[in-house]
Design a protein around this motif. Sequence first.
Motif, PDB file in Angstrom:
ATOM      1  N   GLN A   1       0.967  -1.071  -0.121  1.00 32.85           N
ATOM      2  CA  GLN A   1      -0.214   0.182   0.034  1.00 32.85           C
ATOM      3  C   GLN A   1       1.074   1.206  -0.036  1.00 32.85           C
ATOM      4  N   VAL A   2       0.740   2.135  -0.926  1.00 32.12           N
ATOM      5  CA  VAL A   2       1.522   3.304  -1.132  1.00 32.12           C
ATOM      6  C   VAL A   2       0.843   4.548  -0.197  1.00 32.12           C
ATOM      7  N   GLN A   3       1.765   4.975   0.545  1.00 30.25           N
ATOM      8  CA  GLN A   3       1.551   6.150   1.559  1.00 30.25           C
ATOM      9  C   GLN A   3       2.361   7.153   1.543  1.00 30.25           C
ATOM     10  N   LEU A   4       1.944   8.463   1.628  1.00 32.10           N
ATOM     11  CA  LEU A   4       2.634   9.248   1.840  1.00 32.10           C
ATOM     12  C   LEU A   4       2.493  10.106   2.882  1.00 32.10           C
ATOM     13  N   GLN A   5       3.532  10.997   3.636  1.00 34.74           N
ATOM     14  CA  GLN A   5       3.131  11.756   4.703  1.00 34.74           C
ATOM     15  C   GLN A   5       4.006  12.913   4.922  1.00 34.74           C
ATOM     16  N   GLY A  26       5.716   1.989   1.089  1.00 32.33           N
ATOM     17  CA  GLY A  26       5.202   0.850   0.145  1.00 32.33           C
ATOM     18  C   GLY A  26       5.487   1.089  -1.197  1.00 32.33           C
ATOM     19  N   VAL A  27       6.580   2.139  -1.678  1.00 29.92           N
ATOM     20  CA  VAL A  27       7.078   1.780  -2.958  1.00 29.92           C
ATOM     21  C   VAL A  27       8.479   2.789  -2.628  1.00 29.92           C
ATOM     22  N   SER A  28       9.492   2.542  -3.442  1.00 31.71           N
ATOM     23  CA  SER A  28      10.626   3.292  -3.594  1.00 31.71           C
ATOM     24  C   SER A  28      10.654   4.265  -4.575  1.00 31.71           C
ATOM     25  N   ILE A  29      10.823   5.339  -4.036  1.00 34.97           N
ATOM     26  CA  ILE A  29      10.989   6.971  -4.721  1.00 34.97           C
ATOM     27  C   ILE A  29      11.806   6.836  -6.011  1.00 34.97           C
ATOM     28  N   THR A  30      12.531   5.588  -5.963  1.00 34.51           N
ATOM     29  CA  THR A  30      13.251   5.666  -7.057  1.00 34.51           C
ATOM     30  C   THR A  30      12.968   4.435  -8.161  1.00 34.51           C
ATOM     31  N   PHE A  55      12.390   9.804 -10.314  1.00 32.43           N
ATOM     32  CA  PHE A  55      13.105   8.427  -9.727  1.00 32.43           C
ATOM     33  C   PHE A  55      14.715   8.536  -9.909  1.00 32.43           C
ATOM     34  N   SER A  56      15.040   9.481 -11.046  1.00 30.93           N
ATOM     35  CA  SER A  56      16.299   9.466 -11.357  1.00 30.93           C
ATOM     36  C   SER A  56      17.239  10.870 -10.515  1.00 30.93           C
ATOM     37  N   GLY A  57      16.082  11.873  -9.909  1.00 23.11           N
ATOM     38  CA  GLY A  57      16.730  12.949  -9.404  1.00 23.11           C
ATOM     39  C   GLY A  57      16.487  14.086 -10.134  1.00 23.11           C
ATOM     40  N   THR A  58      15.785  14.060 -11.396  1.00 23.23           N
ATOM     41  CA  THR A  58      15.690  15.136 -12.236  1.00 23.23           C
ATOM     42  C   THR A  58      14.540  16.068 -11.624  1.00 23.23           C
ATOM     43  N   ARG A  73      15.959  15.094  -2.454  1.00 27.58           N
ATOM     44  CA  ARG A  73      15.673  13.583  -1.926  1.00 27.58           C
ATOM     45  C   ARG A  73      16.646  13.034  -1.192  1.00 27.58           C
ATOM     46  N   ASP A  74      16.317  12.161  -0.367  1.00 25.57           N
ATOM     47  CA  ASP A  74      17.053  11.446   0.615  1.00 25.57           C
ATOM     48  C   ASP A  74      16.561   9.727   0.210  1.00 25.57           C
ATOM     49  N   THR A  75      17.302   9.259  -0.540  1.00 25.60           N
ATOM     50  CA  THR A  75      16.857   7.871  -1.005  1.00 25.60           C
ATOM     51  C   THR A  75      17.094   6.945   0.053  1.00 25.60           C
ATOM     52  N   SER A  76      18.077   6.963   0.880  1.00 25.93           N
ATOM     53  CA  SER A  76      18.272   6.147   1.857  1.00 25.93           C
ATOM     54  C   SER A  76      16.861   6.094   3.101  1.00 25.93           C
ATOM     55  N   LYS A  77      16.222   7.394   3.093  1.00 26.10           N
ATOM     56  CA  LYS A  77      15.142   7.415   3.828  1.00 26.10           C
ATOM     57  C   LYS A  77      13.726   7.218   3.054  1.00 26.10           C
ATOM     58  N   ASN A  78      13.919   7.107   1.962  1.00 24.06           N
ATOM     59  CA  ASN A  78      12.793   7.116   1.007  1.00 24.06           C
ATOM     60  C   ASN A  78      11.781   8.571   1.147  1.00 24.06           C
ATOM     61  N   GLN A  79      12.435   9.546   1.243  1.00 19.72           N
ATOM     62  CA  GLN A  79      11.825  10.906   1.394  1.00 19.72           C
ATOM     63  C   GLN A  79      12.345  11.950   0.293  1.00 19.72           C
TER      64      GLN A  79
END
Length: 117
Positions: A1-5, A26-30, A55-58, A73-79
């Motif tokens: 389930q995809v959730q955003l906060q 619920g999903v990776s931003i990458t 997803f690539s940072g553009t 973005r911080d891909t390690s935190k999925n933020q």
Amino acid sequence: QVQLQESGPGLVKPSQTLSLTCTVSGVSITTADSSWSWIRQPPGNGLEWMGAITFSGTTYYSPSLKSRTTLSRDTSKNQFTLQLNFVTPEDTAVYYCARGRITSDYWGQGTQVTVSS
């Protein structure tokens, strides 16, 4: 389930920088071909798309806000984050993060930000 906060301060003083973070679960931003947007709604007005990061940072920005806006973005935190510089009371709005750049299928609940001294 995809959730955003969304998270961040609810009150910012004029001329300061507004910083908001969107935490995605619920999903990776990458994930390939995904984009992640910030959208706001001032009181009594419609939705305003502010910008997106892919997803690539553009990054893509609304022309009217480009000079004051930075998405990162911080891909390690999925933020992913929004910074809006030199805010004025006209930046008072409910701020949403969402998945998608042209259309959005998942949204956060929104966070109220008031710009006032």
